[in-house]
Design a protein around this motif. Structure first.
Motif, PDB file in Angstrom:
ATOM      1  N   GLN A  74       0.388  11.274 -10.379  1.00 53.46           N
ATOM      2  CA  GLN A  74      -0.405  12.506 -10.329  1.00 53.46           C
ATOM      3  C   GLN A  74       0.472  13.722 -10.625  1.00 53.46           C
ATOM      4  O   GLN A  74       0.072  14.623 -11.359  1.00 53.46           O
ATOM      5  CB  GLN A  74      -1.091  12.661  -8.968  1.00 53.46           C
ATOM      6  N   GLN A  75       1.668  13.739 -10.053  1.00 54.32           N
ATOM      7  CA  GLN A  75       2.583  14.851 -10.306  1.00 54.32           C
ATOM      8  C   GLN A  75       2.970  14.924 -11.780  1.00 54.32           C
ATOM      9  O   GLN A  75       3.092  16.019 -12.340  1.00 54.32           O
ATOM     10  CB  GLN A  75       3.845  14.716  -9.448  1.00 54.32           C
ATOM     11  N   TRP A 115      13.225  12.088  -4.697  1.00 58.20           N
ATOM     12  CA  TRP A 115      12.129  11.934  -3.736  1.00 58.20           C
ATOM     13  C   TRP A 115      11.460  10.575  -3.901  1.00 58.20           C
ATOM     14  O   TRP A 115      11.213   9.850  -2.940  1.00 58.20           O
ATOM     15  CB  TRP A 115      11.116  13.073  -3.931  1.00 58.20           C
ATOM     16  N   PHE A 116      11.170  10.223  -5.145  1.00 58.63           N
ATOM     17  CA  PHE A 116      10.493   8.956  -5.426  1.00 58.63           C
ATOM     18  C   PHE A 116      11.360   7.760  -5.024  1.00 58.63           C
ATOM     19  O   PHE A 116      10.902   6.843  -4.341  1.00 58.63           O
ATOM     20  CB  PHE A 116      10.118   8.886  -6.910  1.00 58.63           C
ATOM     21  N   LEU A 117      12.611   7.770  -5.445  1.00 56.41           N
ATOM     22  CA  LEU A 117      13.499   6.654  -5.129  1.00 56.41           C
ATOM     23  C   LEU A 117      13.760   6.542  -3.629  1.00 56.41           C
ATOM     24  O   LEU A 117      13.832   5.441  -3.088  1.00 56.41           O
ATOM     25  CB  LEU A 117      14.821   6.798  -5.891  1.00 56.41           C
ATOM     26  N   SER A 118      13.882   7.673  -2.955  1.00 56.98           N
ATOM     27  CA  SER A 118      14.124   7.607  -1.506  1.00 56.98           C
ATOM     28  C   SER A 118      12.903   7.049  -0.784  1.00 56.98           C
ATOM     29  O   SER A 118      13.039   6.332   0.217  1.00 56.98           O
ATOM     30  CB  SER A 118      14.520   8.968  -0.942  1.00 56.98           C
ATOM     31  N   GLY A 119      11.704   7.349  -1.283  1.00 60.89           N
ATOM     32  CA  GLY A 119      10.496   6.761  -0.699  1.00 60.89           C
ATOM     33  C   GLY A 119      10.471   5.248  -0.865  1.00 60.89           C
ATOM     34  O   GLY A 119      10.130   4.512   0.065  1.00 60.89           O
ATOM     35  N   ALA A 120      10.864   4.780  -2.045  1.00 59.00           N
ATOM     36  CA  ALA A 120      10.918   3.333  -2.279  1.00 59.00           C
ATOM     37  C   ALA A 120      11.985   2.685  -1.404  1.00 59.00           C
ATOM     38  O   ALA A 120      11.752   1.630  -0.799  1.00 59.00           O
ATOM     39  CB  ALA A 120      11.204   3.057  -3.757  1.00 59.00           C
ATOM     40  N   LEU A 121      13.136   3.323  -1.312  1.00 57.06           N
ATOM     41  CA  LEU A 121      14.205   2.791  -0.466  1.00 57.06           C
ATOM     42  C   LEU A 121      13.785   2.736   0.996  1.00 57.06           C
ATOM     43  O   LEU A 121      14.040   1.754   1.694  1.00 57.06           O
ATOM     44  CB  LEU A 121      15.461   3.655  -0.601  1.00 57.06           C
ATOM     45  N   ARG A 147       0.831  -1.206   0.000  1.00 62.05           N
ATOM     46  CA  ARG A 147       0.000   0.000   0.000  1.00 62.05           C
ATOM     47  C   ARG A 147       0.867   1.258   0.000  1.00 62.05           C
ATOM     48  O   ARG A 147       0.553   2.226  -0.689  1.00 62.05           O
ATOM     49  CB  ARG A 147      -0.944  -0.006   1.215  1.00 62.05           C
ATOM     50  N   ILE A 148       1.956   1.249   0.767  1.00 66.64           N
ATOM     51  CA  ILE A 148       2.853   2.406   0.805  1.00 66.64           C
ATOM     52  C   ILE A 148       3.430   2.666  -0.586  1.00 66.64           C
ATOM     53  O   ILE A 148       3.451   3.804  -1.060  1.00 66.64           O
ATOM     54  CB  ILE A 148       3.979   2.194   1.835  1.00 66.64           C
ATOM     55  N   VAL A 149       3.879   1.606  -1.248  1.00 63.90           N
ATOM     56  CA  VAL A 149       4.447   1.755  -2.596  1.00 63.90           C
ATOM     57  C   VAL A 149       3.371   2.206  -3.575  1.00 63.90           C
ATOM     58  O   VAL A 149       3.615   3.056  -4.436  1.00 63.90           O
ATOM     59  CB  VAL A 149       5.129   0.442  -3.044  1.00 63.90           C
ATOM     60  N   ALA A 150       2.159   1.682  -3.446  1.00 67.81           N
ATOM     61  CA  ALA A 150       1.062   2.098  -4.329  1.00 67.81           C
ATOM     62  C   ALA A 150       0.753   3.580  -4.155  1.00 67.81           C
ATOM     63  O   ALA A 150       0.562   4.295  -5.147  1.00 67.81           O
ATOM     64  CB  ALA A 150      -0.184   1.256  -4.054  1.00 67.81           C
ATOM     65  N   VAL A 151       0.731   4.048  -2.918  1.00 65.12           N
ATOM     66  CA  VAL A 151       0.466   5.474  -2.661  1.00 65.12           C
ATOM     67  C   VAL A 151       1.593   6.325  -3.244  1.00 65.12           C
ATOM     68  O   VAL A 151       1.345   7.365  -3.871  1.00 65.12           O
ATOM     69  CB  VAL A 151       0.287   5.735  -1.146  1.00 65.12           C
ATOM     70  N   LEU A 152       2.830   5.892  -3.066  1.00 66.24           N
ATOM     71  CA  LEU A 152       3.980   6.610  -3.624  1.00 66.24           C
ATOM     72  C   LEU A 152       3.874   6.688  -5.148  1.00 66.24           C
ATOM     73  O   LEU A 152       4.051   7.762  -5.740  1.00 66.24           O
ATOM     74  CB  LEU A 152       5.265   5.900  -3.209  1.00 66.24           C
ATOM     75  N   ALA A 153       3.539   5.566  -5.782  1.00 64.79           N
ATOM     76  CA  ALA A 153       3.408   5.548  -7.241  1.00 64.79           C
ATOM     77  C   ALA A 153       2.243   6.415  -7.707  1.00 64.79           C
ATOM     78  O   ALA A 153       2.364   7.142  -8.699  1.00 64.79           O
ATOM     79  CB  ALA A 153       3.229   4.109  -7.729  1.00 64.79           C
ATOM     80  N   GLU A 154       1.123   6.355  -6.996  1.00 65.12           N
ATOM     81  CA  GLU A 154      -0.030   7.196  -7.354  1.00 65.12           C
ATOM     82  C   GLU A 154       0.321   8.677  -7.265  1.00 65.12           C
ATOM     83  O   GLU A 154      -0.055   9.473  -8.138  1.00 65.12           O
ATOM     84  CB  GLU A 154      -1.215   6.893  -6.431  1.00 65.12           C
TER      85      GLU A 154
END
Length: 101
Positions: free
Chosen positions: A16-17, A82-88, A5-12
């Protein structure tokens, strides 16, 4: 919230951006994304293939995944960072959990 769910929210949020043109992927971002995707495909296997592996091998694959993302993160900045650090961050939390599992 679980990892998926965390990864899905990050991807969404990233999608959107991009749709809102807040984040415009430049050619360098696109090339980095392709390279990271290739590296991830080399490490990540389907769930059923992962499940038959011993825990130590699954943890090793997780570490390899973290390495691929860390290398990509070191080569970028801005919204891609930002995106990669969220995934990491999400996978590091999983990695800490796996050590105790």
């Amino acid at each position: 919230m679980d990892m998926r769910r965390i990864v899905a929210v990050l991807a969404e949020d990233a999608e959107q951006q991009i749709r809102d043109r807040v984040w415009e992927l430049d050619p360098g971002d696109r090339a980095l994304t392709r390279e990271a995707g290739t590296g991830l495909r080399d490490v990540i296997r389907p769930a059923d293939a992962q499940e038959v592996l011993p825990r130590i091998d699954r943890l090793a694959r997780l570490r390899e995944t973290l390495a691929v993302l860390a290398i990509a993160l070191a080569r970028t900045h801005g919204r891609m960072a930002w995106f990669l650090s969220g995934a990491l961050h999400t996978l590091c939390d999983l990695s800490a959990w796996c050590r105790w599992w």
